[in-house]
Structure formats: C-alpha cells, structure tokens
Design a protein around this motif. Structure first.
Motif, PDB file in Angstrom:
ATOM      1  N   PHE A   1       0.840  -1.193   0.000  1.00  0.00           N
ATOM      2  CA  PHE A   1       0.000   0.000   0.000  1.00  0.00           C
ATOM      3  C   PHE A   1       0.877   1.246   0.000  1.00  0.00           C
ATOM      4  O   PHE A   1       1.927   1.287   0.643  1.00  0.00           O
ATOM      5  CB  PHE A   1      -0.903   0.000   1.236  1.00  0.00           C
ATOM      6  N   ALA A   2       0.433   2.282  -0.726  1.00  0.00           N
ATOM      7  CA  ALA A   2       1.221   3.508  -0.871  1.00  0.00           C
ATOM      8  C   ALA A   2       1.518   4.130   0.491  1.00  0.00           C
ATOM      9  O   ALA A   2       0.602   4.517   1.230  1.00  0.00           O
ATOM     10  CB  ALA A   2       0.472   4.503  -1.748  1.00  0.00           C
ATOM     11  N   GLN A   3       2.797   4.246   0.820  1.00  0.00           N
ATOM     12  CA  GLN A   3       3.185   4.700   2.153  1.00  0.00           C
ATOM     13  C   GLN A   3       2.765   6.140   2.430  1.00  0.00           C
ATOM     14  O   GLN A   3       2.334   6.470   3.534  1.00  0.00           O
ATOM     15  CB  GLN A   3       4.696   4.552   2.327  1.00  0.00           C
ATOM     16  N   GLN A   4       2.901   7.016   1.439  1.00  0.00           N
ATOM     17  CA  GLN A   4       2.558   8.417   1.667  1.00  0.00           C
ATOM     18  C   GLN A   4       1.086   8.590   1.999  1.00  0.00           C
ATOM     19  O   GLN A   4       0.718   9.412   2.843  1.00  0.00           O
ATOM     20  CB  GLN A   4       2.946   9.263   0.451  1.00  0.00           C
ATOM     21  N   VAL A   5       0.234   7.825   1.329  1.00  0.00           N
ATOM     22  CA  VAL A   5      -1.201   7.875   1.635  1.00  0.00           C
ATOM     23  C   VAL A   5      -1.437   7.401   3.060  1.00  0.00           C
ATOM     24  O   VAL A   5      -2.199   8.020   3.821  1.00  0.00           O
ATOM     25  CB  VAL A   5      -2.002   7.006   0.635  1.00  0.00           C
TER      26      VAL A   5
ATOM     27  N   CYS B   1      -7.195   8.136  -0.990  1.00  0.00           N
ATOM     28  CA  CYS B   1      -7.141   7.171  -2.094  1.00  0.00           C
ATOM     29  C   CYS B   1      -7.857   7.714  -3.326  1.00  0.00           C
ATOM     30  O   CYS B   1      -7.424   7.494  -4.460  1.00  0.00           O
ATOM     31  CB  CYS B   1      -7.743   5.831  -1.661  1.00  0.00           C
ATOM     32  N   GLU B   2      -8.962   8.415  -3.114  1.00  0.00           N
ATOM     33  CA  GLU B   2      -9.669   9.042  -4.238  1.00  0.00           C
ATOM     34  C   GLU B   2      -8.795  10.093  -4.912  1.00  0.00           C
ATOM     35  O   GLU B   2      -8.743  10.183  -6.136  1.00  0.00           O
ATOM     36  CB  GLU B   2     -10.962   9.678  -3.736  1.00  0.00           C
ATOM     37  N   VAL B   3      -8.115  10.906  -4.107  1.00  0.00           N
ATOM     38  CA  VAL B   3      -7.222  11.937  -4.659  1.00  0.00           C
ATOM     39  C   VAL B   3      -6.088  11.288  -5.443  1.00  0.00           C
ATOM     40  O   VAL B   3      -5.752  11.719  -6.546  1.00  0.00           O
ATOM     41  CB  VAL B   3      -6.652  12.812  -3.514  1.00  0.00           C
ATOM     42  N   ALA B   4      -5.468  10.239  -4.868  1.00  0.00           N
ATOM     43  CA  ALA B   4      -4.363   9.554  -5.540  1.00  0.00           C
ATOM     44  C   ALA B   4      -4.819   8.908  -6.852  1.00  0.00           C
ATOM     45  O   ALA B   4      -4.117   8.943  -7.858  1.00  0.00           O
ATOM     46  CB  ALA B   4      -3.773   8.504  -4.613  1.00  0.00           C
ATOM     47  N   SER B   5      -6.027   8.329  -6.837  1.00  0.00           N
ATOM     48  CA  SER B   5      -6.565   7.685  -8.037  1.00  0.00           C
ATOM     49  C   SER B   5      -6.856   8.714  -9.134  1.00  0.00           C
ATOM     50  O   SER B   5      -6.593   8.467 -10.317  1.00  0.00           O
ATOM     51  CB  SER B   5      -7.857   6.925  -7.690  1.00  0.00           C
TER      52      SER B   5
END
Length: 298
Positions: free
Chosen positions: A104-108, A291-295
């Motif tokens: 899973f993306a660490q920054q998120v 997660c929505e922002v990253a997507s």
C-alpha cells in the motif's frame, strides 16, 4: 423468559473446550460443583444429554456438539454487544490497531495516520505491517481493528480501496538487461527471483512466483528492493514504492513481451462497524479521501 443464562452456556463451553469439569473449573476459577450445576441445568431445561463420560474423558454427545455450535455464536455475539457498549461509553477509543499490506502507498498511509492523530492526539496507534494473507489473518484473529489487505474477509466488511500497479524490475547491470531485447517468461525462469514471504502463520500464499530455478524469499518489501537494487535478482514491485529508485536509475523496468505490468486490488476490511470508535472512523474517512485523490491524479 430464557431458562438458561449466558454464564451457564459459558461453563458448558469451557467443559467442552477443556475436556472435563476439573479442567474447566481450573480455567475459569469456579468450583467444580458450580460447573456441574450449570451443565445439569442445561440438560434439565432442554431434556437432552450434552456430555457422556468415557472412563476419565468427558465427551460431547451429538446433541451437545450441535448446541455448542449455537452457544459459541450466542456467546460471541454477547461479547460483541459488550464491546460496542464499551466503545459508545468511551467515545474515542484508547488505541487503534491497523494492519497494512506493505504494498500500500506509504505516503497515503502516513497522511491518513497523521490526520487522525492531529484530531485525536491521545489515540495510541499500532501499525502492523504485513504481506499477502497477513493482514487478513490479523483481522480474523482479532489482532487488528482495521486492515488494508488484498484478500476479502468472508464474514465482515470489505470495500475496494485502490489498485496497486506492479512493475517487473531489475538493476540496470543485471544480466537480463544486458540481453538488450524483449524478454520472455523462459528468460526470467533462468534467473533468481526475489519473492516476498506471506506474513500469515497459516494458509500462506506464493503469489507472483514464476517457478524460477533460483528463488530467494524475504520478509519485507524494503529488503526485496535493496536486493534487487544491488543486482541480486528481479521481481515485480509496487511502483509507488520504487518511484525514487526508478527516477534515479537504480532500478529499471524489464522489457517483457507479456505481463510487464500487473495490478492488484487492496481492500479496506474490518469485522464490525459498530465496534469502531471515533478514531477508527476518522482514519477510514481519511483513507477514502486520500485514495480518491491519488486515483484521480494517476
């Protein structure tokens, strides 16, 4: 009006679990006579025999086995009701246990944890890093409150959280890159593959292994990245975890004819929403938002 109390069902379960009245008495610090009385009350109220004695062994009858399955469900639900009540009384829970798959993306993750801590600074957060089935097992064993896992929870809450992109990579000096052509599955099988060990204690998975002739298995994603950066093998690694290495040229994507990229879904999972405190709910809200922002940005 119920004729059998929860405490009597609990004593019945302890006798079944520990194989006798003496053993059950020692476990729950009750007198043997009180446990005998509880079991007798069940048998009299239901007009059924729940245990049979064979020498020095106390065994469940067929009827007892059926009642035990129902009693387990009843007692587990009663514990959940108490836990929900405890959460409501506290408002904000004292601690939050989060199991997170290492891909899973660490920054998120860090941003979600920081936002939660900013709102509830006294909340103690325990982060448990896992691989493959590990987070799923922690939730099932009640060792985590929330998990980010690639595996669904059969009898719980599951919500698709994000897609993780994996790339096949190796050091630029690796023999596979020195071939200077597109690579096939057979090319990869002749080289060492670095594989992540499933952190679950049971039902482990070897997801992603090609059946390479040489295989090194490691327990942490960072170990895999370091080994591959040092030219010790190849692997499919989450792109979000190796952006810096790719930009600096420490790692280089392998030019595969097929499956150069892979994707995997990660899910937000937990057992019972009613048992989650305000800290857990805040963390979940932050995860969804980030997660929505990253997507949207990919």
């Amino acid at each position: 009006m119920l004729r059998i109390t929860l405490e009597q069902w609990r004593m019945f379960r302890m006798v079944a679990e520990h194989g006798g009245f003496n053993q059950a008495a020692a476990q729950i610090h009750k007198s043997q006579s009180s446990i005998h009385s509880a079991v007798a009350k069940i048998e009299q109220s239901l007009d059924v025999k729940v245990f049979s004695v064979d020498g020095r062994k106390t065994k469940l009858t067929a009827a007892g086995e059926m009642l035990l399955r129902r009693a387990n469900y009843l007692l587990d639900e009663a514990e959940k009701v108490e836990a929900v009540g405890h959460t409501l009384a506290l408002g904000v829970e004292a601690s939050l246990r989060v199991a997170v798959d290492e891909v899973f993306a660490q920054q998120v993750l860090y941003q979600a944890l920081e936002a939660t801590s900013q709102k509830y600074p006294l909340l103690r957060i325990e982060l448990i890093e896992s691989i493959l089935s590990g987070a799923h097992e922690l939730i099932e064993n009640n060792q985590a409150d929330i998990a980010i896992s690639p595996i669904h929870l059969p009898n719980g809450f599951n919500e698709h959280l994000c897609q993780v992109e994996f790339a096949a990579v190796a050091s630029p000096t690796h023999s596979l890159h020195l071939l200077k052509r597109e690579l096939t599955l057979e090319d990869l099988k002749s080289c060492r593959q670095i594989v992540l060990r499933d952190s679950a204690h049971t039902k482990r998975s070897d997801s992603g292994w090609l059946g390479a002739h040489q295989r090194w298995t490691v327990s942490h994603l960072r170990t895999s990245i370091d080994m591959i950066s040092n030219g010790l093998g190849f692997a499919w690694l989450p792109v979000s975890s190796i952006k810096e290495e790719l930009e600096q040229g420490v790692l280089k994507r392998l030019p595969l004819t097929h499956n150069a990229k892979r994707t995997s879904s990660l899910y937000l999972v937990f057992q019972d929403e009613d048992r989650l405190g305000l800290g857990a709910r805040t963390f979940i809200e932050q995860l969804r938002r980030l997660c929505e922002v990253a997507s949207a940005s990919t």
